[in-house]
Design a protein around this motif. Structure first.
Motif, mmCIF file in Angstrom:
data_model
loop_
_atom_site.group_PDB
_atom_site.id
_atom_site.type_symbol
_atom_site.label_atom_id
_atom_site.label_comp_id
_atom_site.label_asym_id
_atom_site.label_seq_id
_atom_site.Cartn_x
_atom_site.Cartn_y
_atom_site.Cartn_z
ATOM 1 N N ALA A 1 -33.792 9.192 -5.021
ATOM 2 C CA ALA A 1 -33.439 8.108 -4.095
ATOM 3 C C ALA A 1 -33.031 6.861 -4.880
ATOM 4 O O ALA A 1 -32.065 6.175 -4.513
ATOM 5 N N TRP A 2 -33.747 6.562 -5.962
ATOM 6 C CA TRP A 2 -33.371 5.418 -6.791
ATOM 7 C C TRP A 2 -32.046 5.677 -7.497
ATOM 8 O O TRP A 2 -31.124 4.873 -7.430
ATOM 9 N N TYR A 3 -31.932 6.819 -8.180
ATOM 10 C CA TYR A 3 -30.743 7.087 -8.986
ATOM 11 C C TYR A 3 -29.472 7.092 -8.139
ATOM 12 O O TYR A 3 -28.450 6.528 -8.545
ATOM 13 N N PHE A 4 -29.511 7.702 -6.979
ATOM 14 C CA PHE A 4 -28.315 7.822 -6.147
ATOM 15 C C PHE A 4 -28.122 6.644 -5.193
ATOM 16 O O PHE A 4 -27.169 6.631 -4.425
ATOM 17 N N SER A 5 -29.011 5.651 -5.267
ATOM 18 C CA SER A 5 -28.878 4.488 -4.386
ATOM 19 C C SER A 5 -27.612 3.708 -4.724
ATOM 20 O O SER A 5 -27.138 3.710 -5.866
ATOM 21 N N GLU A 6 -27.091 3.031 -3.726
ATOM 22 C CA GLU A 6 -25.914 2.193 -3.936
ATOM 23 C C GLU A 6 -26.219 1.095 -4.954
ATOM 24 O O GLU A 6 -25.393 0.781 -5.809
ATOM 25 N N ALA A 7 -27.431 0.544 -4.884
ATOM 26 C CA ALA A 7 -27.818 -0.523 -5.819
ATOM 27 C C ALA A 7 -27.742 -0.040 -7.264
ATOM 28 O O ALA A 7 -27.162 -0.716 -8.125
ATOM 29 N N TYR A 8 -28.331 1.131 -7.557
ATOM 30 C CA TYR A 8 -28.317 1.607 -8.935
ATOM 31 C C TYR A 8 -26.920 2.056 -9.352
ATOM 32 O O TYR A 8 -26.470 1.735 -10.461
ATOM 33 N N GLN A 9 -26.226 2.781 -8.512
ATOM 34 C CA GLN A 9 -24.895 3.278 -8.890
ATOM 35 C C GLN A 9 -23.922 2.139 -9.170
ATOM 36 O O GLN A 9 -23.051 2.267 -10.035
ATOM 37 N N SER A 10 -24.079 0.998 -8.482
ATOM 38 C CA SER A 10 -23.187 -0.138 -8.749
ATOM 39 C C SER A 10 -23.447 -0.747 -10.127
ATOM 40 O O SER A 10 -22.558 -1.352 -10.721
ATOM 41 N N VAL A 11 -24.652 -0.579 -10.645
ATOM 42 C CA VAL A 11 -24.999 -1.060 -11.982
ATOM 43 C C VAL A 11 -24.746 0.019 -13.036
ATOM 44 O O VAL A 11 -24.332 -0.282 -14.158
ATOM 45 N N ALA A 12 -24.976 1.265 -12.689
ATOM 46 C CA ALA A 12 -24.832 2.378 -13.637
ATOM 47 C C ALA A 12 -23.422 2.474 -14.206
ATOM 48 O O ALA A 12 -23.242 2.951 -15.328
ATOM 49 N N LYS A 13 -22.440 1.990 -13.473
ATOM 50 C CA LYS A 13 -21.060 2.042 -13.981
ATOM 51 C C LYS A 13 -20.945 1.315 -15.323
ATOM 52 O O LYS A 13 -20.136 1.698 -16.172
ATOM 53 N N HIS A 14 -21.765 0.298 -15.537
ATOM 54 C CA HIS A 14 -21.742 -0.419 -16.816
ATOM 55 C C HIS A 14 -22.342 0.442 -17.931
ATOM 56 O O HIS A 14 -21.854 0.430 -19.057
ATOM 57 N N ARG A 15 -23.385 1.197 -17.597
ATOM 58 C CA ARG A 15 -23.973 2.108 -18.588
ATOM 59 C C ARG A 15 -22.978 3.203 -18.934
ATOM 60 O O ARG A 15 -22.806 3.550 -20.102
ATOM 61 N N HIS A 16 -22.295 3.730 -17.933
ATOM 62 C CA HIS A 16 -21.304 4.792 -18.162
ATOM 63 C C HIS A 16 -20.149 4.294 -19.032
ATOM 64 O O HIS A 16 -19.638 5.041 -19.871
ATOM 65 N N ALA A 17 -19.751 3.037 -18.832
ATOM 66 C CA ALA A 17 -18.660 2.462 -19.639
ATOM 67 C C ALA A 17 -19.148 2.055 -21.026
ATOM 68 O O ALA A 17 -18.357 1.982 -21.962
ATOM 69 N N GLY A 18 -20.450 1.814 -21.156
ATOM 70 C CA GLY A 18 -20.976 1.275 -22.394
ATOM 71 C C GLY A 18 -21.479 2.277 -23.401
ATOM 72 O O GLY A 18 -21.590 1.977 -24.580
ATOM 73 N N ALA A 19 -21.805 3.501 -22.935
ATOM 74 C CA ALA A 19 -22.388 4.468 -23.866
ATOM 75 C C ALA A 19 -22.296 5.876 -23.297
ATOM 76 O O ALA A 19 -22.112 6.066 -22.099
ATOM 77 N N THR A 20 -22.452 6.833 -24.184
ATOM 78 C CA THR A 20 -22.542 8.237 -23.798
ATOM 79 C C THR A 20 -24.024 8.571 -23.653
ATOM 80 O O THR A 20 -24.795 8.350 -24.589
ATOM 81 N N TYR A 21 -24.394 9.051 -22.478
ATOM 82 C CA TYR A 21 -25.792 9.356 -22.167
ATOM 83 C C TYR A 21 -25.928 10.760 -21.618
ATOM 84 O O TYR A 21 -24.976 11.326 -21.077
ATOM 85 N N ARG A 22 -27.142 11.265 -21.699
ATOM 86 C CA ARG A 22 -27.594 12.391 -20.892
ATOM 87 C C ARG A 22 -28.726 11.840 -20.052
ATOM 88 O O ARG A 22 -29.538 11.049 -20.540
ATOM 89 N N GLY A 23 -28.789 12.213 -18.799
ATOM 90 C CA GLY A 23 -29.855 11.737 -17.928
ATOM 91 C C GLY A 23 -30.295 12.851 -17.001
ATOM 92 O O GLY A 23 -29.460 13.618 -16.521
ATOM 93 N N PHE A 24 -31.598 12.936 -16.762
ATOM 94 C CA PHE A 24 -32.108 13.987 -15.881
ATOM 95 C C PHE A 24 -33.484 13.620 -15.384
ATOM 96 O O PHE A 24 -34.129 12.690 -15.877
ATOM 97 N N VAL A 25 -33.922 14.356 -14.360
ATOM 98 C CA VAL A 25 -35.270 14.233 -13.834
ATOM 99 C C VAL A 25 -35.968 15.565 -14.022
ATOM 100 O O VAL A 25 -35.345 16.623 -13.875
ATOM 101 N N VAL A 26 -37.244 15.495 -14.384
ATOM 102 C CA VAL A 26 -38.036 16.716 -14.563
ATOM 103 C C VAL A 26 -39.385 16.503 -13.871
ATOM 104 O O VAL A 26 -39.969 15.418 -13.989
#
Length: 97
Positions: free
Chosen positions: A67-92
């Motif tokens: 719910a947090w990761y796919f929220s509009e609030a987080y996705q609007s900020v995550a675009k900066h992380r995607h543009a700024g670095a190569t990441y792997r991200g997951f939930v376990v």
């Protein structure tokens, strides 16, 4: 059951974008009780390539993490992380015990 969100930064591409992300991401954290367990702390690799850094959050459930990761609030900020670095991200999901 506790769920862990893990982000592994492989390579920084644009530090300016990462600075914007770091400034804005706290405002996206949900009202559910989450814990930041590690953020770019000391890292020793046992196997594989050494990443630039790792972040580890604990959420009450996988559903809360998603719910947090796919929220509009987080996705609007995550675009900066995607543009700024190569990441792997997951939930376990954790284990009962």
């Amino acid at each position: 059951m506790t769920a862990y969100v893990i982000f592994i930064r492989e390579k920084t591409l644009d530090q300016r974008e990462m600075d914007i992300y770091a400034e804005k991401v706290p405002s996206t954290l949900p009202s559910v009780p989450i814990q930041m367990l590690s953020a770019y702390g000391r890292l020793e690799v046992f196997e594989g390539n050494t990443p630039e850094g790792v972040v580890l959050f604990a959420f009450p459930t996988v559903e809360d993490a998603k719910a947090w990761y796919f929220s509009e609030a987080y996705q609007s900020v995550a675009k900066h992380r995607h543009a700024g670095a190569t990441y792997r991200g997951f939930v376990v999901e954790g284990v009962t015990g």
